[in-house]
Design a protein around this motif. Sequence first.
Motif, PDB file in Angstrom:
ATOM      1  N   LYS A  46     -30.459  -5.023   2.651  1.00  0.00           N
ATOM      2  CA  LYS A  46     -29.352  -5.684   3.313  1.00  0.00           C
ATOM      3  C   LYS A  46     -29.204  -5.205   4.754  1.00  0.00           C
ATOM      4  O   LYS A  46     -28.908  -5.971   5.650  1.00  0.00           O
ATOM      5  CB  LYS A  46     -28.059  -5.463   2.540  1.00  0.00           C
ATOM      6  CG  LYS A  46     -26.914  -6.268   3.067  1.00  0.00           C
ATOM      7  CD  LYS A  46     -25.714  -6.180   2.175  1.00  0.00           C
ATOM      8  CE  LYS A  46     -24.632  -7.090   2.706  1.00  0.00           C
ATOM      9  NZ  LYS A  46     -23.531  -7.231   1.789  1.00  0.00           N
ATOM     10  N   GLY A  47     -29.413  -3.905   4.977  1.00  0.00           N
ATOM     11  CA  GLY A  47     -29.337  -3.349   6.330  1.00  0.00           C
ATOM     12  C   GLY A  47     -30.381  -3.960   7.241  1.00  0.00           C
ATOM     13  O   GLY A  47     -30.138  -4.210   8.407  1.00  0.00           O
ATOM     14  N   GLY A  48     -31.574  -4.213   6.700  1.00  0.00           N
ATOM     15  CA  GLY A  48     -32.638  -4.829   7.488  1.00  0.00           C
ATOM     16  C   GLY A  48     -32.282  -6.231   7.908  1.00  0.00           C
ATOM     17  O   GLY A  48     -32.537  -6.640   9.043  1.00  0.00           O
ATOM     18  N   GLY A  87     -29.210  -7.374   8.234  1.00  0.00           N
ATOM     19  CA  GLY A  87     -28.124  -7.249   9.212  1.00  0.00           C
ATOM     20  C   GLY A  87     -28.659  -6.941  10.599  1.00  0.00           C
ATOM     21  O   GLY A  87     -28.199  -7.489  11.597  1.00  0.00           O
ATOM     22  N   ASN A  88     -29.647  -6.038  10.650  1.00  0.00           N
ATOM     23  CA  ASN A  88     -30.257  -5.709  11.945  1.00  0.00           C
ATOM     24  C   ASN A  88     -30.993  -6.910  12.529  1.00  0.00           C
ATOM     25  O   ASN A  88     -30.948  -7.140  13.741  1.00  0.00           O
ATOM     26  CB  ASN A  88     -31.218  -4.530  11.797  1.00  0.00           C
ATOM     27  CG  ASN A  88     -30.489  -3.220  11.606  1.00  0.00           C
ATOM     28  OD1 ASN A  88     -29.336  -3.082  11.985  1.00  0.00           O
ATOM     29  ND2 ASN A  88     -31.175  -2.257  11.009  1.00  0.00           N
ATOM     30  N   LEU A  89     -31.656  -7.654  11.663  1.00  0.00           N
ATOM     31  CA  LEU A  89     -32.360  -8.848  12.120  1.00  0.00           C
ATOM     32  C   LEU A  89     -31.377  -9.860  12.701  1.00  0.00           C
ATOM     33  O   LEU A  89     -31.640 -10.465  13.737  1.00  0.00           O
ATOM     34  CB  LEU A  89     -33.163  -9.463  10.975  1.00  0.00           C
ATOM     35  CG  LEU A  89     -34.028 -10.663  11.320  1.00  0.00           C
ATOM     36  CD1 LEU A  89     -35.071 -10.292  12.371  1.00  0.00           C
ATOM     37  CD2 LEU A  89     -34.728 -11.184  10.069  1.00  0.00           C
ATOM     38  N   LYS A  91     -28.452  -9.190  14.033  1.00  0.00           N
ATOM     39  CA  LYS A  91     -27.967  -8.650  15.301  1.00  0.00           C
ATOM     40  C   LYS A  91     -28.983  -8.896  16.413  1.00  0.00           C
ATOM     41  O   LYS A  91     -28.633  -9.242  17.529  1.00  0.00           O
ATOM     42  CB  LYS A  91     -27.676  -7.151  15.177  1.00  0.00           C
ATOM     43  CG  LYS A  91     -26.417  -6.843  14.419  1.00  0.00           C
ATOM     44  CD  LYS A  91     -26.188  -5.350  14.346  1.00  0.00           C
ATOM     45  CE  LYS A  91     -24.971  -5.031  13.502  1.00  0.00           C
ATOM     46  NZ  LYS A  91     -24.743  -3.587  13.396  1.00  0.00           N
ATOM     47  N   GLN A  92     -30.264  -8.702  16.092  1.00  0.00           N
ATOM     48  CA  GLN A  92     -31.314  -8.938  17.082  1.00  0.00           C
ATOM     49  C   GLN A  92     -31.375 -10.412  17.466  1.00  0.00           C
ATOM     50  O   GLN A  92     -31.545 -10.747  18.632  1.00  0.00           O
ATOM     51  CB  GLN A  92     -32.671  -8.479  16.542  1.00  0.00           C
ATOM     52  CG  GLN A  92     -32.809  -6.980  16.452  1.00  0.00           C
ATOM     53  CD  GLN A  92     -34.130  -6.566  15.817  1.00  0.00           C
ATOM     54  OE1 GLN A  92     -34.870  -7.377  15.274  1.00  0.00           O
ATOM     55  NE2 GLN A  92     -34.424  -5.266  15.873  1.00  0.00           N
ATOM     56  N   GLN A 138     -28.897 -12.541  17.378  1.00  0.00           N
ATOM     57  CA  GLN A 138     -27.720 -12.827  18.199  1.00  0.00           C
ATOM     58  C   GLN A 138     -27.915 -12.322  19.622  1.00  0.00           C
ATOM     59  O   GLN A 138     -27.573 -12.994  20.585  1.00  0.00           O
ATOM     60  CB  GLN A 138     -26.466 -12.191  17.573  1.00  0.00           C
ATOM     61  CG  GLN A 138     -25.191 -12.468  18.347  1.00  0.00           C
ATOM     62  CD  GLN A 138     -24.822 -13.936  18.378  1.00  0.00           C
ATOM     63  OE1 GLN A 138     -24.904 -14.612  17.367  1.00  0.00           O
ATOM     64  NE2 GLN A 138     -24.428 -14.427  19.534  1.00  0.00           N
TER      65      GLN A 138
END
Length: 107
Positions: A2-4, A6-8, A10-11, A13
């Motif tokens: 899930k963290g991966g 979320g980071n994707l 953010k990137q 965006q």
Amino acid sequence: MKGGLGNLMKQAQAMQDNLRKAQEELANIEVEGKSGGGMVKVTMTCRHDIRKVDIDDSMMNSEDKEVLEDLIAAAVNDAVRKVEQTTQEKMAGLTGGLNIPGLNLQM
């Protein structure tokens, strides 16, 4: 996992924000198209807005209207090619040269 994701997101965006900023910058960049050895010049933004058309005074004495019309068209086409090149160069820096399907880099 899930963290991966979320980071994707953010990137993605951040990339979208950077692309929007680049498009705003491109709207203020001007290029100059020329034809007839510089006798006709067209200044255009990278949003394809024509800001100025400059026709050499010697062309105003010409009785051949078609020649002047052809030179104006050629100058506009030259400016469009320069806009496309400038836009491509600007956006390539942001996308790392990736060809992202569905990403519209046109203004």
